[in-house]
Design a protein around this motif. Structure first.
Motif, PDB file in Angstrom:
ATOM      1  N   SER A  98       0.758  -1.252   0.000  1.00  6.55           N
ATOM      2  CA  SER A  98       0.000   0.000   0.000  1.00  6.55           C
ATOM      3  C   SER A  98       0.787   1.301   0.000  1.00  6.55           C
ATOM      4  O   SER A  98       0.196   2.342  -0.155  1.00  6.55           O
ATOM      5  CB  SER A  98      -0.942   0.060   1.212  1.00  6.55           C
ATOM      6  N   SER A 155       0.301   3.859  -3.001  1.00  5.88           N
ATOM      7  CA  SER A 155      -1.092   4.298  -3.189  1.00  5.88           C
ATOM      8  C   SER A 155      -1.572   5.093  -1.982  1.00  5.88           C
ATOM      9  O   SER A 155      -2.345   6.049  -2.118  1.00  5.88           O
ATOM     10  CB  SER A 155      -2.011   3.107  -3.458  1.00  5.88           C
ATOM     11  N   SER A 173      -2.943   9.016  -1.847  1.00  9.44           N
ATOM     12  CA  SER A 173      -4.284   9.343  -1.331  1.00  9.44           C
ATOM     13  C   SER A 173      -4.259  10.465  -0.291  1.00  9.44           C
ATOM     14  O   SER A 173      -5.305  10.958   0.116  1.00  9.44           O
ATOM     15  CB  SER A 173      -4.915   8.094  -0.687  1.00  9.44           C
TER      16      SER A 173
END
Ligand SMILES: NC(=O)c1ccc[n+]([C@@H]2O[C@H](COP(=O)([O-])OP(=O)(O)OC[C@H]3O[C@@H](n4cnc5c(N)ncnc54)[C@H](O)[C@@H]3O)[C@@H](O)[C@H]2O)c1
Length: 254
Positions: free
Chosen positions: A206, A209, A213
């Protein structure tokens, strides 16, 4: 005077990972800290005592999913510190969990994640709250996760458990508000903790990403969480309860 002078705290999962940073920060703010973990916290307690003074930290081995062990922990902390002002429900199965497809999660694993991540905070609150109620004061900080708001592929058990913590906080704040006890959630985003760096499944999956975000586009570190923790543990937040504070660079808006 230190903001938490005269207060005593329990940090579950306080021996390793982010919890060790919470233990150190609470002691640095003046609290006496009981480090409760399945891992041995004696070295950390000694480090804290060396930095903050004799009697500022102690440790106990405790599996938060086991009611008898929780009862022993709470009784031992009250005996040692004279009471409990702050409970940080941080222990969880997280860094050690490998990704697993939702169709392949073993029932025993599902139940274990719920036992540690949800039953654990419940048992801690169940046995600590009477001591806070007796003093008409207390701070309970439950550690959830930004994943409760946005999900995370292949961690259905973990994300579900952290979603439960957000509701647990809201419900418990209603039960305990009449006793002047504040119950809040701290929801970290992905944090580069030492245990997370040992087991890179979460990071590999993660990291890029998650940064994309965020409103503030950088990695998160344990130190980023400490201001919110101390705020929620101190009298600065005496009229704040049932809330979730996400500390994640603005990835989710709670
Ligand atoms: N690291 C992150 O990116 C991140 C992000 C969001 C939320 N969180 C949450 O923050 C908390 C700490 O995360 P971490 O990265 O340090 O995770 P971690 O898995 O490294 O640490 C969890 C701690 O809990 C202890 N523990 C595990 N099972 C226990 C049990 N049954 N009884 C008592 N102690 C037990 C472990 O020994 C460890 O000290 C967890 O609640 C996690 O869900 C972490």
């Amino acid at each position: 005077m230190a903001r938490l002078a005269g207060r005593s705290a329990i940090v579950t999962g306080g021996a390793r990972g982010i919890g060790a940073h919470y233990s150190r920060a609470l002691a640095a703010a003046g609290a006496r800290v009981m480090i409760a973990d399945i891992a041995d916290g004696t070295a950390l307690a000694a480090q804290i005592e060396a930095a903050c003074g004799a009697g500022t930290a102690a440790s106990a081995v405790c599996d938060v999913s086991d009611e008898a062990q929780v009862m022993r922990l709470v009784a031992g902390t009250v005996e040692r510190f004279g009471g409990i002002d702050i409970l940080v429900n941080n222990a969880a199965l997280y860094a050690s969990l490998p990704p697993v497809k939702c169709t392949e999660i073993d029932v025993a694993l599902w139940d274990r994640v719920m036992a540690v991540n949800v039953r654990g905070p419940f048992l801690m609150a169940k046995h600590v709250a009477p001591h806070m109620i007796a003093r008409k004061a207390g701070k309970i900080v439950n550690i959830a996760s930004g994943t409760a708001y946005k999900g995370l592929p292949d961690f259905l058990h973990y994300v579900t458990s952290k979603g439960a913590i957000v509701s647990f906080t809201r419900a418990l704040s209603r039960d305990l508000g009449g006793h002047n006890i504040c119950v809040n959630t701290l929801a970290p985003g992905l944090i580069l903790s030492d245990t997370g760096l040992e087991n890179t499944a979460h990071l590999d999956q993660s990291r890029s990403s998650v940064i994309a975000s965020r409103a503030i586009k950088r990695d998160g570190y344990p130190a980023d969480l400490l201001g919110a923790l101390i705020f929620l543990a101190s009298s600065d937040s005496d009229f704040v309860t049932g809330q979730t504070i996400a500390v994640d660079g603005g990835s989710v808006n709670t």
